[in-house]
Design a protein around this motif. Structure first.
Motif, short mmCIF file in Angstrom:
data_model
loop_
_atom_site.label_atom_id
_atom_site.label_comp_id
_atom_site.label_asym_id
_atom_site.label_seq_id
_atom_site.Cartn_x
_atom_site.Cartn_y
_atom_site.Cartn_z
N THR A 219 32.29 35.97 53.25
CA THR A 219 33.36 36.57 52.46
C THR A 219 32.79 36.99 51.11
O THR A 219 31.95 36.29 50.53
N ALA A 221 34.54 38.50 47.61
CA ALA A 221 35.72 38.92 46.87
C ALA A 221 35.28 39.46 45.51
O ALA A 221 34.65 38.75 44.73
N LEU A 420 36.72 42.23 50.10
CA LEU A 420 37.99 42.36 49.39
C LEU A 420 37.74 42.79 47.94
O LEU A 420 36.98 42.15 47.23
N TYR A 473 41.81 35.22 51.92
CA TYR A 473 40.61 35.92 52.38
C TYR A 473 39.40 35.00 52.36
O TYR A 473 38.63 34.94 53.33
N THR A 479 41.84 40.02 55.34
CA THR A 479 42.32 40.73 54.16
C THR A 479 43.77 41.16 54.38
O THR A 479 44.24 41.25 55.53
#
Length: 488
Positions: A219, A221, A420, A473, A479
């Protein structure tokens, strides 16, 4: 290992034994050198090449700290960069360990939070610069050739002092090198793919990592997007406009909020009057004169630049209004720049400008160049004239004695999982158009828009749909739907 002259200067140790690969050894956690740090907060360091083009050459230290997850079944570790450049992730996680509650309960429950100090910053081998030059007052809006020459001379002498006190590391604190360090840390952690939360400049670091190592991401972000494909002048124009927009919204808020310390006052006129008065005769900052950690007087430039910091988060609006009221009453201490107490001062140091001048070229070579840019700033931000962090890059890198090694360029990211991106529409620092551009550059990204104010969404709001979306997320990899807009 015996210390070398470079180590004594604060740069690096020599390379390890023949055949060793810097950054591949496991992390060894130890007590952190923070006062009053709880036992559960641990620190670890790795050695990485100063120059990745010469991996067998001198190395430098990169340090992180870790706060264990509060839950019984953590997902893994989450690397955190607070931005800047020059921001220390270890200090943020240290503050979290003392109960500051920077991170959400969900993040703390499911992740070991790892604060990142990128190369040259914080507990990593720091950029060290002459504090007298860091503290030398020069105008960033010089009016004549003599003032322009003072600015360029200060920048050149400051950069030379950083190289003298830091060694070759100061020429290799660019974002690409920092992203390679992040990959070395991921390998050393030994937990598989990367989980990362980067705010502001941390989004540039994260996006750079994605371009280099997309297959190693779980992930990513990016909150408060910084688009490194932009020319420096475009960066400046967009941020100047975003800051002015945030100021106008603050003035309107005061006009409609009885609790505002400036309610009933024409805030726009007040700021203009204060800036003009301080440009004629600097305003006193008595709290700084007493403490000695900031300047004893405040110029109009200081007000314009530092008001941006006070408007970063909606929760600080009351503080911004009070600071302006106090300045009007004769105490401008809230707008006084911090002074460096030493070569690697934790608050005021040269790491930020060192990174910026390696990542962003400045077109400023002459006073005429600067005047053209100033007209652009005044067109984009008539009230504040373009005072912004981007202006400090344009002016602060004029004369800097190191080449740009990581110039702006379009990112090419292939085969990355969903990424994201989150951004507020009225962010005073990372302009919303940057998020739109970065989203278009990152094919696997989803942009979540927060319709509102404040710099970043993870920090700007304690509880919000946008912050919840980031948490979800990070935990699941899922998402929100493309095009999602939240109003908090």
């Amino acid at each position: 290992m015996a210390a070398t002259a470079a180590t004594a200067a604060g740069t690096a140790t020599a390379a390890g034994p023949a055949g060793s690969r810097p950054g591949t050894a496991a992390l060894h956690w130890r007590a952190c050198p923070f006062p009053g740090a709880p036992q559960e907060l641990r620190c670890a360091s790795i050695q990485v090449p100063v120059d990745y083009a010469h991996p067998e050459g001198p190395t430098t230290t990169v340090t992180v700290d870790r706060l264990p997850a509060t839950g019984a079944h953590p997902v893994g570790s989450l690397f955190f960069d607070p931005g800047g450049p020059g921001g220390s992730g270890t200090r943020v996680v240290y503050a979290e360990s003392l109960g500051t509650k920077v991170f959400s309960a969900a993040t703390r429950e499911h992740f070991d939070v790892i604060g990142l100090d990128p190369r040259g910053i914080g507990l990593s081998t720091p950029v060290r610069c002459d504090p007298a030059l860091l503290n030398r007052r020069v105008s960033l809006f010089p009016q004549d050739e003599a003032a322009f020459e003072r600015l360029v001379t200060r920048n050149r002498e400051l950069g030379e002092s950083c190289r003298r006190l830091t060694g070759p590391l100061v020429d290799h604190v660019d974002t690409v090198s920092a992203a390679r360090d992040l990959e070395a840390l991921r390998r050393a952690l030994g937990q598989g793919r990367l989980n990362y939360l980067g705010l502001s400049y941390g989004s540039q670091l994260g996006a750079t990592y994605a371009a280099l190592f997309p297959q190693h991401i779980r992930t990513l972000a990016l909150d408060g997007a910084l688009d490194h494909s932009l020319r420096t002048t475009s960066l400046f124009r967009d941020e100047a406009h975003a800051y002015e927009d945030a100021f106008d919204r603050f003035a309107d808020w005061c006009a409609h909020t009885p609790s505002c310390a400036l309610h009933g006052t024409d805030v726009r006129r007040l700021v203009g009057t204060l800036v003009a008065a301080a440009d004629r005769t600097p305003l006193p900052a008595p709290q700084c004169a007493e403490a000695g950690d900031c300047r004893a007087t405040v110029t109009g430039e200081d007000i314009r630049f530092n008001l941006q910091n006070l408007l970063l988060f909606p929760a600080r609006r009351d503080n911004a209004a009070l600071a302006l009221r106090q300045a009007a009453d004769g105490d401008a201490s809230a707008f006084s720049p911090a002074l460096a107490a030493g070569p690697s001062d934790a608050v005021m140091n040269g790491s930020g400008i060192a990174v910026e001048c390696l990542d962003w070229p400045t077109p400023v070579r002459t006073l005429a160049d600067l005047r053209r840019l100033r007209r652009l700033g005044e067109a984009s931000a008539p009230r504040l004239g373009g005072a912004s962090q981007s202006w400090t890059i344009l002016t602060g890198c004029a004369g800097w004695p190191a080449p740009v090694v990581n110039p702006p360029r379009p990112l090419r990211v292939r085969d990355a999982p969903p990424i994201l991106i989150t951004n507020a529409t009225h962010d005073p620092s990372t302009a919303y158009p940057w998020a739109l551009r970065l989203h278009r550059r990152l094919a696997s990204s989803v942009l979540v828009t927060r319709e509102g104010d404040g710099h970043t969404s993870y920090l700007a709001h304690g509880t919000s749909h946008t912050r919840d979306a980031i948490d979800t997320y990070l935990l699941t990899g899922r998402t929100p739907a493309p095009g999602t807009v939240y109003d908090d």
